[in-house]
Design an enzyme around this catalytic site. Structure first.
Site, PDB file in Angstrom:
ATOM      1  N   ASN A  10       0.881  -1.172   0.000  1.00  0.00           N
ATOM      2  CA  ASN A  10       0.000   0.000   0.000  1.00  0.00           C
ATOM      3  C   ASN A  10       0.914   1.216   0.000  1.00  0.00           C
ATOM      4  O   ASN A  10       1.500   1.550   1.025  1.00  0.00           O
ATOM      5  CB  ASN A  10      -0.892  -0.015   1.244  1.00  0.00           C
ATOM      6  CG  ASN A  10      -1.712   1.261   1.380  1.00  0.00           C
ATOM      7  OD1 ASN A  10      -1.831   2.037   0.431  1.00  0.00           O
ATOM      8  ND2 ASN A  10      -2.272   1.495   2.558  1.00  0.00           N
ATOM      9  N   LYS A  12       0.173   4.272  -0.288  1.00  0.00           N
ATOM     10  CA  LYS A  12      -0.454   5.467   0.317  1.00  0.00           C
ATOM     11  C   LYS A  12      -0.209   6.682  -0.568  1.00  0.00           C
ATOM     12  O   LYS A  12      -0.165   6.540  -1.778  1.00  0.00           O
ATOM     13  CB  LYS A  12       0.073   5.679   1.742  1.00  0.00           C
ATOM     14  CG  LYS A  12       0.041   4.406   2.585  1.00  0.00           C
ATOM     15  CD  LYS A  12       0.180   4.686   4.033  1.00  0.00           C
ATOM     16  CE  LYS A  12       0.275   3.383   4.794  1.00  0.00           C
ATOM     17  NZ  LYS A  12      -0.030   3.503   6.188  1.00  0.00           N
ATOM     18  N   HIS A  95      -9.582   1.272   4.250  1.00  0.00           N
ATOM     19  CA  HIS A  95      -8.345   1.420   5.028  1.00  0.00           C
ATOM     20  C   HIS A  95      -8.634   2.355   6.203  1.00  0.00           C
ATOM     21  O   HIS A  95      -9.416   3.295   6.078  1.00  0.00           O
ATOM     22  CB  HIS A  95      -7.232   1.992   4.140  1.00  0.00           C
ATOM     23  CG  HIS A  95      -5.892   1.927   4.796  1.00  0.00           C
ATOM     24  ND1 HIS A  95      -5.494   2.844   5.738  1.00  0.00           N
ATOM     25  CD2 HIS A  95      -4.874   1.040   4.677  1.00  0.00           C
ATOM     26  CE1 HIS A  95      -4.282   2.515   6.161  1.00  0.00           C
ATOM     27  NE2 HIS A  95      -3.879   1.428   5.533  1.00  0.00           N
ATOM     28  N   GLU A  97      -7.072   4.707   7.415  1.00  0.00           N
ATOM     29  CA  GLU A  97      -6.813   6.135   7.153  1.00  0.00           C
ATOM     30  C   GLU A  97      -7.995   6.764   6.430  1.00  0.00           C
ATOM     31  O   GLU A  97      -8.323   7.925   6.656  1.00  0.00           O
ATOM     32  CB  GLU A  97      -5.507   6.287   6.358  1.00  0.00           C
ATOM     33  CG  GLU A  97      -4.294   5.997   7.245  1.00  0.00           C
ATOM     34  CD  GLU A  97      -3.078   5.458   6.510  1.00  0.00           C
ATOM     35  OE1 GLU A  97      -3.005   5.562   5.273  1.00  0.00           O
ATOM     36  OE2 GLU A  97      -2.182   4.911   7.189  1.00  0.00           O
ATOM     37  N   GLU A 167      -5.991  -5.154   9.998  1.00  0.00           N
ATOM     38  CA  GLU A 167      -4.951  -4.170  10.278  1.00  0.00           C
ATOM     39  C   GLU A 167      -5.250  -3.441  11.589  1.00  0.00           C
ATOM     40  O   GLU A 167      -6.030  -2.473  11.601  1.00  0.00           O
ATOM     41  CB  GLU A 167      -4.899  -3.139   9.146  1.00  0.00           C
ATOM     42  CG  GLU A 167      -4.552  -3.701   7.805  1.00  0.00           C
ATOM     43  CD  GLU A 167      -3.844  -2.671   6.942  1.00  0.00           C
ATOM     44  OE1 GLU A 167      -2.719  -2.954   6.518  1.00  0.00           O
ATOM     45  OE2 GLU A 167      -4.398  -1.581   6.730  1.00  0.00           O
ATOM     46  N   GLY A 173       1.994   1.869  10.643  1.00  0.00           N
ATOM     47  CA  GLY A 173       2.966   2.953  10.547  1.00  0.00           C
ATOM     48  C   GLY A 173       3.643   3.301  11.861  1.00  0.00           C
ATOM     49  O   GLY A 173       4.291   4.343  11.986  1.00  0.00           O
ATOM     50  N   SER A 213       2.928  -2.642  10.192  1.00  0.00           N
ATOM     51  CA  SER A 213       4.374  -2.710  10.429  1.00  0.00           C
ATOM     52  C   SER A 213       4.985  -4.072  10.074  1.00  0.00           C
ATOM     53  O   SER A 213       5.895  -4.548  10.762  1.00  0.00           O
ATOM     54  CB  SER A 213       4.706  -2.300  11.875  1.00  0.00           C
ATOM     55  OG  SER A 213       4.288  -0.959  12.106  1.00  0.00           O
TER      56      SER A 213
HETATM   57  C1  PEP Z   1      -0.986   0.011   5.813  1.00  0.00           C
HETATM   58  O1  PEP Z   1      -1.012   1.187   5.583  1.00  0.00           O
HETATM   59  O2  PEP Z   1      -1.854  -0.707   5.332  1.00  0.00           O
HETATM   60  C2  PEP Z   1       0.096  -0.514   6.649  1.00  0.00           C
HETATM   61  C3  PEP Z   1      -0.028  -1.720   7.109  1.00  0.00           C
HETATM   62  O3  PEP Z   1       1.153   0.312   6.898  1.00  0.00           O
HETATM   63  P1  PEP Z   1       2.548  -0.072   7.617  1.00  0.00           P
HETATM   64  O4  PEP Z   1       3.004  -1.357   7.003  1.00  0.00           O
HETATM   65  O5  PEP Z   1       3.459   1.065   7.297  1.00  0.00           O
HETATM   66  O6  PEP Z   1       2.258  -0.213   9.064  1.00  0.00           O
END
Ligand code: PEP
Length: 248
Positions: A10, A12, A95, A97, A167, A173, A213
């Site tokens: 992803n 972003k 997501h 976000e 998630e 993040g 992460s």
């Molecule tokens: C994401 O944005 O879906 C995500 C899992 O980000 P990160 O791997 O940076 O935690």
């Protein structure tokens, strides 16, 4: 039945079209692996150049969002048919976000999921709890509510083909990964929830990713769990580490 792993990046709101083409070229030799599905979910403006850049490779392209209407006066939005015509196969929906900053709720996401299937796209539907919810002990209730609402009226035949990404918001993040046991517990509960709403074969078929992460050091342990069918990867998908994650 064994499910094929799917590992999606992803991106972003990162990568200009020029940077995107460079990253695809840099990652190309590193992400070769015919036994997993590899997807780059990229910003809308990068879709056309990235679809072109991955031609002839094992990588497929996903969008990070779409609108549920077919066309018309929705300034700034992109519809499913546009994505399909551009060569997109997957679309991330819900997501955290988008839920948080753009106030996307489950009723809206339900419409988006249905539209994605109608157009022939595979949704990667995200769900996940906040740290506060985890500490209150309501994680599984919350995830079940999200899944049941987002899939309301979606037939089993579609659900069997989709991807669900668990998630935990506190792990996105932040560098704080859920332990593989925590991730497995929730991914397993999502599968049970799908069995409860649909049936055992749909639950067995749906692919469930973990995201939050994921990095080159923890991918193997997470993806080794029975109910975790790969990952949705943010930060590490923009680096050569993504190659190590694909070849965990
Ligand atoms: C994401 O944005 O879906 C995500 C899992 O980000 P990160 O791997 O940076 O935690």
């Amino acid at each position: 039945m064994s499910r094929r792993k799917i590992i999606a990046g992803n991106w972003k709101m990162n990568m200009t079209p020029t940077e995107a083409k460079k990253l695809v070229a840099e990652l190309e030799p590193l992400v070769k692996n015919d036994s997993v599905d590899v997807v780059y979910c990229v910003p809308a403006i990068d879709i056309v150049p990235v679809v072109e850049a991955v031609k002839g490779t094992n990588v497929q392209v996903g969008a990070e969002n779409m609108y549920f209407e077919d066309k018309g006066a929705y300034t700034g939005e992109i519809c499913a048919a546009m994505l399909v015509d551009a060569g997109v196969k997957y679309v991330i929906l819900g997501h955290s976000e988008r839920r948080e900053y753009f106030k996307e709720d489950d009723a809206l996401l339900n419409k988006k999921v249905k539209k994605a299937f109608e157009a022939g796209l595979t949704p990667i539907l995200c769900c996940g709890e906040t740290l506060e919810q985890r500490e209150m002990g309501v994680t599984l209730d919350w995830i079940r509510l999200q899944i049941k609402s987002d899939l309301d009226g979606v037939p089993a035949s579609d659900v069997a083909k989709m991807v669900i990404a668990y998630e935990p918001i506190w792990a996105i993040g932040t560098g704080k990964t859920a332990t593989s046991d925590q991730a497995e517990e929730v991914c397993g509960a999502i599968r049970e929830c799908i069995e409860e709403i649909y049936d055992a074969s749909t639950a067995e078929a749906v692919r469930i990713q973990y995201g939050g992460s994921v990095n080159a050091g923890n991918a193997a342990e997470l993806f080794g769990k029975p109910d975790i069918d790969g990952g949705l990867v943010g930060g590490a998908s923009l680096k050569t580490d993504f190659g190590s994650i694909i070849n965990y």
